[in-house]
Design a protein around this motif. Structure first.
Motif, short mmCIF file in Angstrom:
data_model
loop_
_atom_site.label_atom_id
_atom_site.label_comp_id
_atom_site.label_asym_id
_atom_site.label_seq_id
_atom_site.Cartn_x
_atom_site.Cartn_y
_atom_site.Cartn_z
N LEU A 62 51.62 191.38 33.84
CA LEU A 62 50.86 190.28 33.24
C LEU A 62 50.91 190.29 31.71
O LEU A 62 50.63 189.29 31.08
CB LEU A 62 49.42 190.29 33.74
CG LEU A 62 49.25 189.91 35.21
CD1 LEU A 62 47.82 190.11 35.66
CD2 LEU A 62 49.72 188.49 35.47
N ALA A 63 51.30 191.42 31.14
CA ALA A 63 51.46 191.53 29.69
C ALA A 63 52.90 191.21 29.27
O ALA A 63 53.24 191.35 28.09
CB ALA A 63 51.07 192.92 29.22
N SER A 64 53.72 190.78 30.21
CA SER A 64 55.13 190.50 29.95
C SER A 64 55.45 189.06 30.34
O SER A 64 54.59 188.35 30.87
CB SER A 64 56.01 191.47 30.76
OG SER A 64 56.07 191.04 32.11
N PRO A 65 56.68 188.62 30.12
CA PRO A 65 57.06 187.28 30.57
C PRO A 65 56.92 187.07 32.09
O PRO A 65 56.87 185.93 32.55
CB PRO A 65 58.53 187.16 30.15
CG PRO A 65 58.63 188.06 28.96
CD PRO A 65 57.73 189.23 29.29
N LEU A 66 56.80 188.15 32.86
CA LEU A 66 56.61 188.00 34.31
C LEU A 66 55.31 187.28 34.65
O LEU A 66 55.15 186.76 35.75
CB LEU A 66 56.65 189.36 35.01
CG LEU A 66 58.03 190.01 35.09
CD1 LEU A 66 57.91 191.42 35.66
CD2 LEU A 66 58.97 189.16 35.93
N ALA A 67 54.38 187.20 33.69
CA ALA A 67 53.14 186.45 33.90
C ALA A 67 53.44 184.97 34.15
O ALA A 67 52.60 184.25 34.70
CB ALA A 67 52.21 186.61 32.72
N GLN A 68 54.63 184.54 33.77
CA GLN A 68 55.02 183.13 33.96
C GLN A 68 55.72 182.89 35.29
O GLN A 68 56.21 181.79 35.54
CB GLN A 68 55.90 182.69 32.79
CG GLN A 68 55.17 182.74 31.47
CD GLN A 68 56.09 182.53 30.29
OE1 GLN A 68 57.28 182.77 30.36
NE2 GLN A 68 55.52 182.05 29.20
N VAL A 69 55.77 183.90 36.13
CA VAL A 69 56.33 183.75 37.47
C VAL A 69 55.15 183.61 38.44
O VAL A 69 54.30 184.49 38.52
CB VAL A 69 57.20 184.96 37.87
CG1 VAL A 69 57.69 184.82 39.30
CG2 VAL A 69 58.37 185.12 36.90
N ARG A 70 55.10 182.50 39.14
CA ARG A 70 54.02 182.23 40.10
C ARG A 70 54.62 182.10 41.49
O ARG A 70 55.76 181.66 41.63
CB ARG A 70 53.28 180.94 39.75
CG ARG A 70 52.65 180.91 38.37
CD ARG A 70 51.26 181.41 38.28
NE ARG A 70 50.40 180.80 39.28
CZ ARG A 70 49.23 181.31 39.63
NH1 ARG A 70 48.79 182.41 39.08
NH2 ARG A 70 48.48 180.73 40.53
N THR A 71 53.85 182.47 42.49
CA THR A 71 54.34 182.35 43.86
C THR A 71 53.32 181.61 44.71
O THR A 71 52.13 181.57 44.40
CB THR A 71 54.62 183.72 44.49
OG1 THR A 71 53.42 184.47 44.56
CG2 THR A 71 55.66 184.49 43.68
#
Length: 140
Positions: A62-71
């Motif tokens: 969540l502190a990385s760009p992965l926070a912009q991946v939603r499922t």
């Protein structure tokens, strides 16, 4: 068990899956949906063992760009192979809203969908996720 109790159990399980989707970017309520010894294997193949390790992995993500991946999960089937155990088959839909440059630079593009299997166990107060395993569905 009678039909009504199966319907009630399925409704409770559907709620756990809905809550897992709802809280995917909110660590504390998300973690509360899991057993202490939960095992997660995400769509990229990363395995996380235990709720404490899941907390650390989720906080980092969540502190990385992965926070912009939603499922989003779509339940396909629910089975009860033993008392207090549910196998839940889902299709996972992935929305990867990370910047294209970030995805290209890391080579970390994600599949658009996966086959997600949950094993839920009935604890004293609620159904909890003991295992979540996602297998990517490759575009054909």
């Amino acid at each position: 068990m009678n039909r009504q109790s199966d319907e009630d159990r399925i409704a409770a399980i559907r709620q756990v899956v809905a809550d897992a989707e709802k809280y995917q970017n909110d660590p504390e309520p998300f973690l509360a949906l899991h057993t202490a010894e939960t095992i997660i294997v995400n769509i990229a193949g990363r395995r996380v063992l235990g709720r404490d390790a899941l907390r650390a992995a989720m906080t980092a993500a969540l502190a990385s760009p992965l926070a912009q991946v939603r499922t989003r999960q779509e339940i396909v089937d629910v089975r009860f192979p033993a008392p207090g155990v549910a196998l839940v088959s889902c299709t996972k839909h992935v929305s990867d809203d990370r910047d294209a440059v970030v995805k290209d630079a890391s080579g970390a593009g994600l599949p658009k969908s996966g086959s997600l299997t949950y094993i839920l166990v009935e604890e004293a107060d609620a159904w909890r996720i003991a295992l979540a395993q996602t297998t990517p569905i490759m575009a054909s």
